[in-house]
Write an enzyme that holds these catalytic residues in place. Sequence first.
Site, PDB file in Angstrom:
ATOM      1  N   SER A 254     102.693 -34.231  -3.690  1.00  0.00           N
ATOM      2  CA  SER A 254     103.539 -33.635  -2.666  1.00  0.00           C
ATOM      3  C   SER A 254     104.810 -33.044  -3.258  1.00  0.00           C
ATOM      4  O   SER A 254     105.456 -33.638  -4.124  1.00  0.00           O
ATOM      5  CB  SER A 254     103.904 -34.723  -1.659  1.00  0.00           C
ATOM      6  OG  SER A 254     105.066 -34.367  -0.979  1.00  0.00           O
ATOM      7  N   LYS A 255     105.140 -31.850  -2.761  1.00  0.00           N
ATOM      8  CA  LYS A 255     106.371 -31.180  -3.204  1.00  0.00           C
ATOM      9  C   LYS A 255     107.588 -32.010  -2.876  1.00  0.00           C
ATOM     10  O   LYS A 255     108.635 -31.885  -3.500  1.00  0.00           O
ATOM     11  CB  LYS A 255     106.497 -29.826  -2.506  1.00  0.00           C
ATOM     12  CG  LYS A 255     105.694 -28.758  -3.182  1.00  0.00           C
ATOM     13  CD  LYS A 255     106.185 -27.375  -2.730  1.00  0.00           C
ATOM     14  CE  LYS A 255     105.356 -26.301  -3.372  1.00  0.00           C
ATOM     15  NZ  LYS A 255     104.532 -25.521  -2.506  1.00  0.00           N
ATOM     16  N   ARG A 256     107.434 -32.847  -1.838  1.00  0.00           N
ATOM     17  CA  ARG A 256     108.590 -33.659  -1.448  1.00  0.00           C
ATOM     18  C   ARG A 256     108.947 -34.692  -2.518  1.00  0.00           C
ATOM     19  O   ARG A 256     110.069 -35.117  -2.643  1.00  0.00           O
ATOM     20  CB  ARG A 256     108.325 -34.359  -0.107  1.00  0.00           C
ATOM     21  CG  ARG A 256     109.027 -33.653   1.043  1.00  0.00           C
ATOM     22  CD  ARG A 256     108.689 -34.289   2.345  1.00  0.00           C
ATOM     23  NE  ARG A 256     107.309 -34.000   2.689  1.00  0.00           N
ATOM     24  CZ  ARG A 256     106.507 -34.809   3.346  1.00  0.00           C
ATOM     25  NH1 ARG A 256     106.932 -36.006   3.705  1.00  0.00           N
ATOM     26  NH2 ARG A 256     105.290 -34.457   3.660  1.00  0.00           N
ATOM     27  N   THR A 257     107.947 -35.093  -3.288  1.00  0.00           N
ATOM     28  CA  THR A 257     108.205 -36.105  -4.317  1.00  0.00           C
ATOM     29  C   THR A 257     108.654 -35.467  -5.630  1.00  0.00           C
ATOM     30  O   THR A 257     109.349 -36.095  -6.427  1.00  0.00           O
ATOM     31  CB  THR A 257     106.928 -36.937  -4.544  1.00  0.00           C
ATOM     32  OG1 THR A 257     106.372 -37.247  -3.271  1.00  0.00           O
ATOM     33  CG2 THR A 257     107.225 -38.218  -5.278  1.00  0.00           C
ATOM     34  N   GLY A 258     108.276 -34.232  -5.869  1.00  0.00           N
ATOM     35  CA  GLY A 258     108.669 -33.575  -7.122  1.00  0.00           C
ATOM     36  C   GLY A 258     107.840 -32.330  -7.322  1.00  0.00           C
ATOM     37  O   GLY A 258     107.146 -31.878  -6.419  1.00  0.00           O
TER      38      GLY A 258
END
Length: 486
Positions: A254-258
């Site tokens: 996920s882009k939210r994690t990195g």
Amino acid sequence: MKIRTRLAPSPTGEIHVGTMRTLLYDYALAKQTSGELILRIEDTDRERYVEGAEERALKVIEDYGLSWDEGPKVGGPQEPYFQSQRLDIYKKYAIELVEKGFAYYCFCTQERLEKLREEQRKEKLAVTKYDKHCLSLTKEEVEKNLKEGIPYVIRLKVPSNEEIEVEDLVLGKLTFPSNDIDDQVLMKSDGFPTYHLAVVVDDHLMNITHILRGREWLPSTPKHVLLYKAFGWRPPKFVHLPLLREVNSTKKLSKRTGSVNAADFLKDGYLPEALLNFMMFLGWNPGTEKEIYSLEEFVKDFSIGKIQTSEMAAFDRQKLLWFNGMYIRNMSTEELWNKVVLWHERYLEKMDFGKYKKEFSLKVLDLVKERMKTLAEFNDLTSYFYFKPFVDKSKFIEFSVSLDKAKEIIKNYLDLYRNIPSEEWTKDNLDKLSHEYLSKYNYKPKEAFMTLRYATCGVSFTPPLFDVFNLIGKEETTSRLEDSLR
Ligand code: GLU
């Protein structure tokens, strides 16, 4: 046997880190048999085309230190390697399938298809499928429609009530009920093939022996098997690789994690060698303790038999950081410095070295290398070597019992340091004399040295303090101490 693998990215977005992992495995498999790796750009989806994506794809592959034997830029016997330039080839094969009775023209309008889908959704069918309406058109009706210029697509005629077998080198034999498979469009009304037709035709014409790709493509594989059968071609070996998930999650990266795109990891300051080493383990394991692999070693050791069968592989970002830190530590300081400079030139702007020269930077790097995990950290870890830091005086009480006491410590040490002759300004001498002052004034080491550290560096964590003083020199050290008293 010589193995021929391929990577077939679509310029509908950036190269995902999982795609780079697939490419790495493709590379190893081809190289270990002195075979070839083919790069093919699958640019048939014009609606989702992203401007410049193919150039960026080629660039990031090169930036990771990988290469291809046939494809864009290098050419090869099956040129062109852009599917959008091979439309005549796909058309010829689509018509061949119609003539052989494995595919058919479909003239249904968008409205009809939409209505059909709507009805099937209402009926809560597990899969929405085309109802084979145009399959019952007579030859004459088809010809009439074609002559009148009615827009058409060409669809695969999927047989009913069959079990389609897919042989995967990692997952074994898999079967798919043909009744679940839609009469896939092979040729669109704009004359472009769909992925399914183009991928099968090209993998065959390009003599691909092994198809490696992520598990998300598994549901497409029975369609491809049907196509190989219809053409009378022997299918390549299929190897479906685990998808990537975040640690402690069953969801995809996920882009939210990195970062998730291969290029973004370079921008984050990761080294290609470390990234490749980390990626080797995203779905493969040698079954030994060995973790550090050069590309050459991986090419030698990689085997399909050791690819994991689970659906997803954990993408441990902490582990990647660990790999990167290790590659940084093991690199010569000079080499690391060159990489730091290149990284700055590419992602920030030209480095401002202040009044310092390369020899100075090499010494700085020597001091921080142990703690540096990415190239991007260089600035944060070292800015106080190059520039006078901002010192928030109210923070002194975090290190000293009071602001007055902090000032007293700084004053006393300033006296000491001013009186050290320049030629005696060495790390060992600074260390010895500074410790002597502790007993002279009865200061606790932590209180005194933390206060001095903060006063000169503006941070509470640095390499050994006297290494820092020795490097920035007498004049700079004393001037910073003076500033902190103002
Ligand atoms: N063009 C497909 C992609 O974007 C290729 C999938 C495959 O490897 O067959 O990844």
